[in-house]
Design an enzyme around this catalytic site. Structure first.
Site, short mmCIF file in Angstrom:
data_model
loop_
_atom_site.label_atom_id
_atom_site.label_comp_id
_atom_site.label_asym_id
_atom_site.label_seq_id
_atom_site.Cartn_x
_atom_site.Cartn_y
_atom_site.Cartn_z
CG PHE A 15 -22.68 18.43 -2.85
CD1 PHE A 15 -22.13 17.33 -2.21
CD2 PHE A 15 -22.67 18.48 -4.25
CE1 PHE A 15 -21.55 16.29 -2.95
CE2 PHE A 15 -22.10 17.44 -4.99
CZ PHE A 15 -21.53 16.36 -4.35
CB THR A 40 -30.04 29.19 0.68
OG1 THR A 40 -29.26 28.09 0.19
CG2 THR A 40 -29.31 30.51 0.36
CG PHE A 85 -17.46 26.20 -3.35
CD1 PHE A 85 -17.36 25.11 -4.20
CD2 PHE A 85 -16.37 26.49 -2.53
CE1 PHE A 85 -16.22 24.33 -4.24
CE2 PHE A 85 -15.23 25.72 -2.55
CZ PHE A 85 -15.15 24.64 -3.41
CD GLU A 88 -30.45 29.91 -4.74
OE1 GLU A 88 -30.91 28.77 -4.94
OE2 GLU A 88 -30.53 30.47 -3.64
CG ASP A 138 -20.54 20.34 -17.35
OD1 ASP A 138 -21.49 20.84 -16.71
OD2 ASP A 138 -20.40 19.11 -17.52
CE LYS A 167 -21.55 28.71 -11.22
NZ LYS A 167 -21.08 28.98 -9.84
CG ASN A 262 -30.06 11.52 -16.89
OD1 ASN A 262 -28.89 11.72 -16.56
ND2 ASN A 262 -30.86 12.48 -17.30
CG HIS A 311 -33.44 17.71 -19.92
ND1 HIS A 311 -34.04 16.52 -19.58
CD2 HIS A 311 -32.24 17.70 -19.30
CE1 HIS A 311 -33.24 15.83 -18.80
NE2 HIS A 311 -32.14 16.53 -18.62
#
Ligand code: NAD
Ligand code: TDX
Length: 372
Positions: A15, A40, A85, A88, A138, A167, A262, A311
């Site tokens: 993306f 992938t 970039f 996963e 972030d 990350k 959300n 979450h």
């Protein structure tokens, strides 16, 4: 940087990578662009169709875990700039299968750093200048409460998901290659992106596809979680600024100053889809399963589902450093960026249908051997 660069973009068929390749191609037409991608499930050559016949462009089907291939590509293409970039990237997948995240995001980043070090620092074929730009997130900073200030570059790392932890590890590796070996690096930590070519497993494209096909809109938990949303092209401009103006060895937060719950995003999206159907009669024929096609409200599809494990509640970026030092500011606000994204999804039904039914893989399996 003024002379033409020879840029390796890892993960360029995904993306953000694909949006970046198009952005870079438009802004730096003299640069050589080499995209390296393992293709992938998240990699899609259709994302690169608009640059595939550009002169000075090459696609390499390969995995960043493959050291010999990395050495060959780096040497043969005389790469002097890497924009990394490849990763996963989906938190939910990292909860179910963390191992691929450790392999690509941690081990793979180290392999890429080692290849850069071999060519750029330890060989006779080293270019005059070099730069390794690492694209991060972030999520490495963990989660915020309602009254906490947004993340700055000095916020302590506290990753909460296997994705975020992988990350964070990659960020530390990049930093260490600068400190220990003198590799010229920059890092950017960005908030949630949205825009064209985003795989419909992520919140915004998933909700748009489901709304257009009459499927439930699954909101995790009570929908109160907050993200800071940035239109993907603004992220690409931010990376450009960091690469060209940032301090070598520095890290910069890039964000949209655009926090949304959300549930508010999903409600807004429902209203926008209803409005699009009332403006354009043809949409009802194109998407007959959408509630909006028969005059019902899209919000009728909203379904609250079991929460994501662990979450994170809130992310927010303080981009003051990038603003003051690099002149970074997002161009799109959420209303304009979201409209661009919705219009793109309405106009590119073939793209997301092929992704959803898996047929985008057919071309890849016919043209490339498995496992590369
Ligand atoms: P994506 O999942 O859409 O694309 C990842 C790309 O990497 C795919 O093309 C995939 O084929 C490729 N890839 C995966 N493993 C590979 C390997 N071992 N070797 C070579 N290529 C491989 O991801 P995205 O959303 O475009 O994210 C790109 C980068 O930006 C990631 O590093 C991610 O952590 C970071 N990021 C993403 C967001 C976001 O909101 N999506 C925000 C901040 C940072
Ligand atoms: O179906 C869904 N329902 C839902 O409520 C999905 C897919 C998500 N959500 C929620 C979870 C998050 O609070 O929406 C929010 C956004 O979810 P994702 O799109 O999965 O993004 P997030 O987990 O925030 O991570 C994204 O931003 C940071 C990217 O996937 C990462 O790659 C990036 O680093």
């Amino acid at each position: 940087m003024t002379t033409a660069r020879r840029v390796l973009v890892t993960g360029g068929a995904g993306f953000i990578g694909a949006n970046f390749v198009r952005y870079w191609s438009d802004h730096y037409p003299d640069d050589r662009l080499v995209v390296l991608d393992a293709l992938t499930y998240a990699g899609n050559l259709a994302n690169l169709a608009s640059v595939s016949d550009r002169g000075n462009y090459k696609f390499v089907h390969g995995n960043i875990l493959d050291e010999a291939m990395l050495d060959d590509v780096m040497r043969q293409q005389q790469i002097d700039t890497i924009v990394h970039f490849a990763a996963e990237s989906h938190v939910d997948r990292s909860i179910h299968e963390p191992d691929a995240f450790i392999q690509t995001n941690v081990v793979g980043t180290n392999k890429l750093l080692m290849a850069a070090r071999r060519l750029w620092l330890d060989s006779d074929a080293a270019p005059e200048t070099h730069l390794f730009h690492h694209v991060s997130t972030d999520e490495v900073y963990g989660t915020l409460g309602a009254d906490d200030p947004p993340f700055t570059e000095h916020t302590t790392y506290a990753p909460n998901s296997p994705y975020a932890a992988s990350k964070a590890a990659s960020d530390h590796l990049v930093r260490s290659y600068h400190h220990t070996f003198g590799l010229q690096v920059t890092t950017s930590n960005c908030s949630n992106n949205y825009g064209p070519f985003q795989f419909p497993e992520k919140l915004i494209p998933l909700m748009i596809v489901n709304a257009l096909t009459g499927k439930p809109l699954p909101v995790y938990g009570d929908g109160s979680n907050i993200r800071d949303w940035l239109y993907v092209e603004d992220h690409c401009r931010g990376i450009d600024l960091v690469m060209n103006k940032g301090q070598v060895g520095g890290t910069y937060n890039i964000g949209g100053n655009n926090e949304w719950r959300n549930i508010d995003i999903v409600n807004q999206l429902c209203v926008s889809i209803d409005a699009a159907f009332s403006r354009d009669d043809r949409l009802a024929g194109q998407f007959p399963d959408a509630p909006a096609a028969s005059g019902r409200k899209t919000e009728s599809l909203i379904t609250f589902v079991k929460d994501r494990l662990g979450h994170d509640w809130r992310y927010a970026i303080d981009a003051t450093l990038a603003q003051s030092e690099l002149g970074y500011n997002p161009k799109e606000d959420f209303a304009s960026g979201f409209q661009l994204t919705l219009n793109w999804m309405l106009q590119n039904e073939n793209w997301w249908r092929a992704v959803m039914d898996g047929s985008y893989r057919d071309w890849i399996s016919k043209n490339y051997s498995a496992g590369a």
